[in-house]
Design an enzyme around this catalytic site. Structure first.
Site: not given
Length: 234
Positions: A120, A202, A205, A229
């Site tokens: 991240c 993302c 994730c 993040c």
């Protein structure tokens, strides 16, 4: 200029009750230094609509981590076409990504919180800092009910990590209010939201959530953490 010292003055005027009035005040106070980082989430799409509809002098940018859903790219294109706004796309540093992958593997973020946070940081935090540099005010789409860690946030506050004033116009909006606003204004949104993906990051994730789960439960679902993040440090 010491922007942090301006917070007391700004707090007298910025209450979060009138987003357009708040933004105009901030733009007047800090001309050409107000920036909005959009993740293309529902909250950020609502803010983009407010900025575009009122022709507000706010700079917009988004982060392309290199691991986004195709639906996110489609939404970015639709948003630019719909609102005729410039949204700068910032990418992570190529050498940094290559070093990250060399060190922990292409999907190393699954192996531990430290590895995930490293990913991240490389793909999101570093490019974000580049986008915020030289600006005085950072507009975000954070809402208090998104997670327990966000319930203590203020509508306007100081972001120590990035040395910038942070304005959270939708902080006290409920999810129902947000969805109603999107519907009433025909705001384009990510199709994945209709499939249970409430908070979208993302692709590797993010998963859909089940009824009753917190909004950010689908982010980094394999770990027990605050589901952050690093963009918005506590």
């Amino acid at each position: 200029m010491d922007y942090k010292k301006r917070l007391s003055e700004l707090s007298k005027y910025i209450k979060g009750n009138d987003t357009v009035a708040d933004l105009k005040y901030l733009i007047n106070a800090f001309p050409e230094q107000v920036v909005f980082s959009t993740s293309l989430g529902q909250e950020d799409q609502a803010i983009t609509e407010i900025i575009a509809k009122n022709k507000l002098a706010v700079k917009l940018f988004t982060l392309d981590t290199g691991r986004l859903f195709n639906e996110s790219y489609d939404l970015l294109e639709r948003t630019i076409s719909r609102y005729k706004v410039d949204i700068e796309v910032l990418f992570p540093n190529q050498a940094d990504v290559e070093e990250l992958v060399k060190k922990q593997g292409i999907n190393g973020f699954y192996h531990g919180i430290a590895q995930r946070k490293a990913c991240c940081f490389t793909r999101k935090v570093v490019p974000l800092k580049r986008g915020l540099k030289g600006n005085a005010v950072w507009i975000t789409g954070l809402r208090a009910e998104q997670s327990e860690s966000r319930q203590s946030l203020q509508v306007i506050e100081w972001d120590e990590a990035n040395q910038i004033i942070k304005y959270n116009p939708l902080l006290h909006w409920t999810y129902e209010q947000l969805r109603a606003y999107i519907s009433e204004n025909s705001i384009p949104y990510n199709k994945l939201h209709d499939e249970g993906f409430i908070s979208i990051g993302c692709a590797p994730c993010t998963r859909a959530i089940s009824p009753g789960e917190p909004a950010r439960a689908g982010r980094w679902w394999w770990e027990s953490s605050q589901k952050e993040c690093g963009l918005h440090a506590s």
